[in-house]
Design an enzyme around this catalytic site. Structure first.
Site, PDB file in Angstrom:
ATOM      1  N   SER A  93       0.806  -1.226   0.000  1.00 23.45           N
ATOM      2  CA  SER A  93       0.000   0.000   0.000  1.00 23.45           C
ATOM      3  C   SER A  93       0.837   1.274   0.000  1.00 23.45           C
ATOM      4  CB  SER A  93      -0.967  -0.001   1.183  1.00 23.45           C
ATOM      5  OG  SER A  93      -0.283  -0.181   2.399  1.00 23.45           O
ATOM      6  N   HIS A 137       1.607   4.729   4.057  1.00 23.33           N
ATOM      7  CA  HIS A 137       0.803   5.428   3.063  1.00 23.33           C
ATOM      8  C   HIS A 137       1.325   6.857   2.868  1.00 23.33           C
ATOM      9  CE1 HIS A 137      -2.881   2.682   4.143  1.00 23.33           C
ATOM     10  NE2 HIS A 137      -1.836   2.007   3.720  1.00 23.33           N
TER      11      HIS A 137
END
Length: 220
Positions: free
Chosen positions: A141, A196
């Site tokens: 991610s 992230h």
């Protein structure tokens, strides 16, 4: 405006070899670990062993003893090929497929791979800097948010972007931050928002730097 022009991607056929390779590698690893989890092949401890060697462990940047000498460095990449289970893998691979295609059209597969590696490293760096504990981190991610950051940054700096376009992109960035906050709360703090953030920042910076000019977009 380039933000809308990404929809033309479906009509273009860039080389997707590296995209297929990344997806295949992640899927093969998770399938093998899931099979082992159910005791069908290998040891039911295989996932734990693979995580010990490939996950991102913040403690290895401190005084922890690594399993091999290069582990404190290789984990910045290897963590992105591991996932916590089939659902985690599926969500990430669908997202990778969706985001990678417009990046490939915009940059070509060589620069796509450079961007993917850079944002993976950025995700690891973000986790290393801001993770509050010593829990391991796995998943692609960080790189996915990096690809998104690159696309949004390219649109933001595009010569055809006006104030409305840039305001829309800025609001989208704020919405992403809010989404991460809500998801972090919903998952009881088990969301690696640090990865992230790190990936997104690297993607936002690197995207416009490595992307070709609008007149020379990759369309092979």
């Amino acid at each position: 405006m380039e933000w809308r022009a990404f929809a033309l991607e479906a009509k273009l056929k860039p080389n997707r070899f590296f995209l297929y390779l990344l997806i295949t590698a992640c899927c093969v690893i998770e399938i093998a670990l899931s099979v082992a989890d159910h005791g069908l092949l290998w040891s039911t401890h295989l996932r734990r062993l693979v995580l010990e060697y490939g996950a991102f462990w913040p403690g290895l940047l401190g005084n922890w003893q690594p399993n091999y000498s290069a582990q404190p460095y290789t984990m910045f990449l290897t963590h992105s090929f591991l996932h916590s289970g089939p659902i985690h893998l599926t969500v990430n691979m669908i997202t990778l497929w969706s985001l990678a295609r417009p990046v490939l059209v915009r940059m070509g597969q060589g620069k796509f791979l450079v961007l993917y590696v850079a944002t993976t490293l950025g995700g690891g760096a973000g986790f290393a800097l801001f993770a509050p504990g010593l829990q391991p981190m796995v998943g692609a991610s960080g790189a996915l948010f990096g690809l998104l950051g690159a696309l949004m940054a390219c649109a933001f700096v595009h010569p055809d972007a006006d104030k409305v376009d840039r305001r829309h992109i800025s609001l989208t960035v704020l919405a992403l931050a809010g989404f991460n906050l809500v998801l972090w709360w919903a998952l009881g703090g088990q969301l690696a928002w640090q990865a992230h953030l790190g990936g997104f920042i690297v993607g936002w910076i690197a995207g416009p730097l490595i992307a070709p000019t609008p007149d020379n977009e990759h369309t092979e």
